[in-house]
Design a protein around this motif. Structure first.
Motif, PDB file in Angstrom:
ATOM      1  N   SER A 223      29.340  75.879  38.412  1.00  0.00           N
ATOM      2  CA  SER A 223      28.926  76.911  37.461  1.00  0.00           C
ATOM      3  C   SER A 223      27.405  77.013  37.514  1.00  0.00           C
ATOM      4  O   SER A 223      26.742  76.272  38.249  1.00  0.00           O
ATOM      5  CB  SER A 223      29.399  76.564  36.051  1.00  0.00           C
ATOM      6  N   ALA A 224      26.838  77.922  36.741  1.00  0.00           N
ATOM      7  CA  ALA A 224      25.392  78.113  36.745  1.00  0.00           C
ATOM      8  C   ALA A 224      24.682  76.811  36.377  1.00  0.00           C
ATOM      9  O   ALA A 224      25.007  76.191  35.364  1.00  0.00           O
ATOM     10  CB  ALA A 224      25.008  79.209  35.761  1.00  0.00           C
ATOM     11  N   GLY A 225      23.738  76.389  37.212  1.00  0.00           N
ATOM     12  CA  GLY A 225      22.984  75.175  36.952  1.00  0.00           C
ATOM     13  C   GLY A 225      23.672  73.898  37.382  1.00  0.00           C
ATOM     14  O   GLY A 225      23.093  72.814  37.261  1.00  0.00           O
ATOM     15  N   ALA A 226      24.903  73.993  37.893  1.00  0.00           N
ATOM     16  CA  ALA A 226      25.638  72.797  38.311  1.00  0.00           C
ATOM     17  C   ALA A 226      25.079  72.260  39.627  1.00  0.00           C
ATOM     18  O   ALA A 226      24.512  72.998  40.431  1.00  0.00           O
ATOM     19  CB  ALA A 226      27.119  73.112  38.471  1.00  0.00           C
ATOM     20  N   VAL A 227      25.255  70.955  39.845  1.00  0.00           N
ATOM     21  CA  VAL A 227      24.799  70.295  41.071  1.00  0.00           C
ATOM     22  C   VAL A 227      26.022  69.817  41.848  1.00  0.00           C
ATOM     23  O   VAL A 227      26.834  69.043  41.325  1.00  0.00           O
ATOM     24  CB  VAL A 227      23.887  69.094  40.757  1.00  0.00           C
ATOM     25  N   ARG A 228      26.138  70.265  43.079  1.00  0.00           N
ATOM     26  CA  ARG A 228      27.249  69.825  43.926  1.00  0.00           C
ATOM     27  C   ARG A 228      26.984  68.402  44.395  1.00  0.00           C
ATOM     28  O   ARG A 228      25.981  68.127  45.040  1.00  0.00           O
ATOM     29  CB  ARG A 228      27.379  70.760  45.126  1.00  0.00           C
ATOM     30  N   VAL A 229      27.884  67.499  44.036  1.00  0.00           N
ATOM     31  CA  VAL A 229      27.732  66.086  44.374  1.00  0.00           C
ATOM     32  C   VAL A 229      28.657  65.690  45.516  1.00  0.00           C
ATOM     33  O   VAL A 229      28.410  64.718  46.224  1.00  0.00           O
ATOM     34  CB  VAL A 229      27.986  65.202  43.134  1.00  0.00           C
ATOM     35  N   GLY A 230      29.736  66.444  45.726  1.00  0.00           N
ATOM     36  CA  GLY A 230      30.693  66.065  46.752  1.00  0.00           C
ATOM     37  C   GLY A 230      31.561  64.925  46.263  1.00  0.00           C
ATOM     38  O   GLY A 230      32.077  64.941  45.151  1.00  0.00           O
ATOM     39  N   GLY A 231      31.699  63.882  47.069  1.00  0.00           N
ATOM     40  CA  GLY A 231      32.502  62.725  46.694  1.00  0.00           C
ATOM     41  C   GLY A 231      31.778  61.880  45.655  1.00  0.00           C
ATOM     42  O   GLY A 231      30.884  61.088  45.990  1.00  0.00           O
ATOM     43  N   ILE A 232      32.169  62.013  44.390  1.00  0.00           N
ATOM     44  CA  ILE A 232      31.423  61.345  43.319  1.00  0.00           C
ATOM     45  C   ILE A 232      31.585  59.830  43.341  1.00  0.00           C
ATOM     46  O   ILE A 232      30.759  59.112  42.754  1.00  0.00           O
ATOM     47  CB  ILE A 232      31.842  61.887  41.933  1.00  0.00           C
ATOM     48  N   HIS A 233      32.605  59.304  44.019  1.00  0.00           N
ATOM     49  CA  HIS A 233      32.790  57.854  44.067  1.00  0.00           C
ATOM     50  C   HIS A 233      31.626  57.156  44.761  1.00  0.00           C
ATOM     51  O   HIS A 233      31.406  55.959  44.552  1.00  0.00           O
ATOM     52  CB  HIS A 233      34.114  57.500  44.762  1.00  0.00           C
ATOM     53  N   ARG A 234      30.849  57.896  45.542  1.00  0.00           N
ATOM     54  CA  ARG A 234      29.685  57.309  46.206  1.00  0.00           C
ATOM     55  C   ARG A 234      28.606  56.897  45.210  1.00  0.00           C
ATOM     56  O   ARG A 234      27.780  56.029  45.503  1.00  0.00           O
ATOM     57  CB  ARG A 234      29.116  58.296  47.239  1.00  0.00           C
ATOM     58  N   LEU A 235      28.611  57.503  44.019  1.00  0.00           N
ATOM     59  CA  LEU A 235      27.613  57.162  43.002  1.00  0.00           C
ATOM     60  C   LEU A 235      27.833  55.772  42.410  1.00  0.00           C
ATOM     61  O   LEU A 235      26.944  55.253  41.727  1.00  0.00           O
ATOM     62  CB  LEU A 235      27.629  58.203  41.877  1.00  0.00           C
ATOM     63  N   ARG A 236      28.981  55.158  42.678  1.00  0.00           N
ATOM     64  CA  ARG A 236      29.194  53.788  42.187  1.00  0.00           C
ATOM     65  C   ARG A 236      28.218  52.808  42.835  1.00  0.00           C
ATOM     66  O   ARG A 236      28.042  51.693  42.337  1.00  0.00           O
ATOM     67  CB  ARG A 236      30.637  53.343  42.467  1.00  0.00           C
ATOM     68  N   LEU A 237      27.588  53.215  43.920  1.00  0.00           N
ATOM     69  CA  LEU A 237      26.569  52.366  44.540  1.00  0.00           C
ATOM     70  C   LEU A 237      25.429  52.071  43.568  1.00  0.00           C
ATOM     71  O   LEU A 237      24.721  51.073  43.726  1.00  0.00           O
ATOM     72  CB  LEU A 237      26.009  53.057  45.797  1.00  0.00           C
ATOM     73  N   LEU A 238      25.253  52.928  42.563  1.00  0.00           N
ATOM     74  CA  LEU A 238      24.147  52.778  41.618  1.00  0.00           C
ATOM     75  C   LEU A 238      24.519  51.984  40.370  1.00  0.00           C
ATOM     76  O   LEU A 238      23.675  51.816  39.479  1.00  0.00           O
ATOM     77  CB  LEU A 238      23.641  54.164  41.186  1.00  0.00           C
ATOM     78  N   GLU A 239      25.729  51.487  40.291  1.00  0.00           N
ATOM     79  CA  GLU A 239      26.189  50.825  39.062  1.00  0.00           C
ATOM     80  C   GLU A 239      25.292  49.664  38.647  1.00  0.00           C
ATOM     81  O   GLU A 239      25.054  49.446  37.455  1.00  0.00           O
ATOM     82  CB  GLU A 239      27.634  50.342  39.245  1.00  0.00           C
ATOM     83  N   GLY A 240      24.788  48.899  39.598  1.00  0.00           N
ATOM     84  CA  GLY A 240      23.961  47.751  39.255  1.00  0.00           C
ATOM     85  C   GLY A 240      22.555  48.111  38.815  1.00  0.00           C
ATOM     86  O   GLY A 240      21.886  47.323  38.128  1.00  0.00           O
ATOM     87  N   LEU A 241      22.072  49.306  39.180  1.00  0.00           N
ATOM     88  CA  LEU A 241      20.711  49.710  38.848  1.00  0.00           C
ATOM     89  C   LEU A 241      20.605  50.590  37.611  1.00  0.00           C
ATOM     90  O   LEU A 241      19.598  50.548  36.900  1.00  0.00           O
ATOM     91  CB  LEU A 241      20.076  50.459  40.038  1.00  0.00           C
ATOM     92  N   LEU A 242      21.606  51.403  37.351  1.00  0.00           N
ATOM     93  CA  LEU A 242      21.506  52.363  36.252  1.00  0.00           C
ATOM     94  C   LEU A 242      21.209  51.716  34.899  1.00  0.00           C
ATOM     95  O   LEU A 242      20.393  52.241  34.126  1.00  0.00           O
ATOM     96  CB  LEU A 242      22.787  53.206  36.173  1.00  0.00           C
ATOM     97  N   PRO A 243      21.833  50.566  34.548  1.00  0.00           N
ATOM     98  CA  PRO A 243      21.503  49.964  33.249  1.00  0.00           C
ATOM     99  C   PRO A 243      20.060  49.469  33.166  1.00  0.00           C
ATOM    100  O   PRO A 243      19.577  49.177  32.062  1.00  0.00           O
ATOM    101  CB  PRO A 243      22.485  48.779  33.163  1.00  0.00           C
ATOM    102  N   LEU A 244      19.366  49.385  34.302  1.00  0.00           N
ATOM    103  CA  LEU A 244      17.999  48.858  34.329  1.00  0.00           C
ATOM    104  C   LEU A 244      16.950  49.955  34.402  1.00  0.00           C
ATOM    105  O   LEU A 244      15.761  49.678  34.234  1.00  0.00           O
ATOM    106  CB  LEU A 244      17.822  47.933  35.538  1.00  0.00           C
ATOM    107  N   CYS A 245      17.357  51.188  34.656  1.00  0.00           N
ATOM    108  CA  CYS A 245      16.387  52.253  34.882  1.00  0.00           C
ATOM    109  C   CYS A 245      15.899  52.849  33.569  1.00  0.00           C
ATOM    110  O   CYS A 245      16.493  52.660  32.508  1.00  0.00           O
ATOM    111  CB  CYS A 245      16.980  53.341  35.777  1.00  0.00           C
ATOM    112  N   GLU A 246      14.807  53.586  33.644  1.00  0.00           N
ATOM    113  CA  GLU A 246      14.263  54.278  32.480  1.00  0.00           C
ATOM    114  C   GLU A 246      14.852  55.676  32.338  1.00  0.00           C
ATOM    115  O   GLU A 246      14.860  56.249  31.246  1.00  0.00           O
ATOM    116  CB  GLU A 246      12.738  54.370  32.603  1.00  0.00           C
ATOM    117  N   GLY A 247      15.330  56.233  33.427  1.00  0.00           N
ATOM    118  CA  GLY A 247      15.909  57.563  33.417  1.00  0.00           C
ATOM    119  C   GLY A 247      16.207  58.008  34.830  1.00  0.00           C
ATOM    120  O   GLY A 247      15.794  57.373  35.808  1.00  0.00           O
TER     121      GLY A 247
END
Length: 445
Positions: A223-247
């Protein structure tokens, strides 16, 4: 195509002692025949956070989202402009990751600028995972002394390769990052909840990141403003870092062919994860720079730009064009030529290029872009590219000889190019032009 061969004189290691720990990363630079000297030596200001970033980078290298993809490879690190940038691809080449350690993250000395492979062996990665929050760690990239002769049995030499598809992947990623737009800003809590919402298993279809009010979510339809991510399961690579980030800031190309998630880690540290549009699309096959590479620039221009960028180490393309009285098109072509040799990367946060000190080999522009090479080969035979007619608005129709058939190509200044070959029919121009379109553009436009 053959890979570039490297040999580490010793394995990387995290050495523990009563006075503190030292993370020694074995290095080997392609343009230094005897191996790499020491690029950086000093203290990590937040060693625990840096270790989490390096561990995530190793996780990306070991990941494989396409079953038949190649074995994992070691990351590369670029030292320059007061920064260390660790870069790597997933084994399937569809995920690019980079850990940037800036001046605020480092307390030491840059002994030289350069780009090198670093040995990421399993014992060293396991040791990184065990670093505690308060442990002091010294970081050494390369060695303070280059050993030309080694006593047998006293060091361990590990043969590795840097695949040519990595150079091609770096070219495509840089091309995508340089045109990305800042789309969505997420808080740490939003980012964590978003990744936690990803269903278990492998995503079977493309998904889009959307904002509904203050809440981000994934949707199967854009939809308008949406970001195509493709296979979203690839974002699990960030699970260990996301709780530590500022944004997290989310970037995307205007055509939806790539997206990037930039994690602000604080303390001068930043982590970038870029994803290809589809899981089965590796960055090395994108060809998104081919249009820009069609017209050859004078060799002295490319040599001059390389010398300048090598010395400056970072530059903003807009300012560079203004300061040197160059058109944006010329600067874009210069950047494409250098990035086709793997020499340029792009920093989304700072909106500038950074220079990788890989060998300046102009033959890689053609060697690593077979579609461009094949298009030029078609033009060497006079009757292989034939004009059919020119219509309104510069619409040009041509016939191009294929292996056993003639292909019809239509190109125009106000409409997307089309070809009847199987490459175009399968990709619809989303992975760069085919060799037939390139040949017609080079001859008639």
């Amino acid at each position: 195509m053959s890979d570039f061969a490297y040999a580490y004189a010793r394995p990387s290691i995290l050495e523990r002692s009563s006075g503190g720990n030292t993370l020694s990363l074995a290095a080997y630079a392609e343009d230094t025949p005897t191996g790499a000297s020491c690029f950086f030596w000093g203290r990590l200001r937040d060693s625990w956070l840096a270790a989490r970033g390096l561990t995530t980078l190793a996780k990306v290298v070991a990941s494989r989202f396409v079953p038949q993809s190649a074995a994992l490879r070691d990351p590369i690190v670029t030292a320059g402009a007061g920064m260390l940038r660790f870069e790597a691809f997933s084994s399937c080449n569809g995920v690019y990751a980079r850990l940037d350690l800036g001046p605020d993250a480092l307390d030491g000395e840059f002994l030289s600028s350069g780009t090198t492979n670093v040995d990421f062996n399993e014992p060293m990665v396991n040791a990184l995972a065990r670093i505690s929050r308060t442990e002091p760690v010294l970081l050494s990239v390369g060695e303070k002394e280059v050993v030309l002769e080694r006593a047998a049995g006293k060091v361990t030499e590990r043969k590795v390769t840097l695949p040519e598809r990595w150079i091609k992947g770096l070219t495509a990623v840089q091309g995508y990052l340089a045109v990305m737009e800042d789309k969505i800003a997420l808080s740490r809590v939003q980012a964590v909840q978003l990744v936690q919402s990803i269903p278990a298993g492998t995503a079977k279809s493309d998904f889009f990141l959307v904002l509904r009010g203050p809440r981000p979510s994934f949707a199967p339809v854009g939809s308008a403003g949406a970001v195509r991510v493709g296979g979203i399961h690839r974002l699990r690579l960030l699970e260990g870092l996301l709780p530590l980030c500022e944004g997290v800031r989310v970037f995307a190309t205007p055509d939806g062919q790539a997206a990037a998630f930039v994690l602000a880690m604080g303390g001068g540290q930043e982590f970038v994860l870029a994803l290809s549009a589809k899981v089965n699309r590796g960055f090395s096959g994108e060809g998104n720079q081919l249009d820009t590479l069609m017209d050859e620039l004078p060799a002295e221009w490319i040599v001059g730009a390389n010398n300048l960028f090598r010395g400056n180490e970072t530059f903003n393309p807009t300012l560079f064009a203004v300061e040197n009285n160059l058109t944006p098109d010329t600067v874009e072509r210069l950047c494409a030529s250098l990035s086709a040799m793997g020499l340029l990367g792009f920093d989304l946060t700072e909106n500038h290029y950074f220079y990788r000190r890989l060998p300046f080999k102009t033959d890689r522009i053609i060697k690593l872009n077979p579609r461009l090479k094949n298009a030029r080969a078609l033009l060497e035979t006079a009757d292989h590219v034939q004009l059919v007619g020119i219509g309104a608005n510069g619409r040009t129709e041509a016939r191009v000889r294929g292996t056993d058939v003639w292909h019809t190509v239509v190109v125009g200044r106000s409409e997307p190019a089309r070809c009847t070959c199987s490459w175009f029919m399968g990709n619809q121009g989303q992975r760069g032009p085919c060799k037939h379109i390139l040949a017609v553009r080079m001859r008639f436009l």
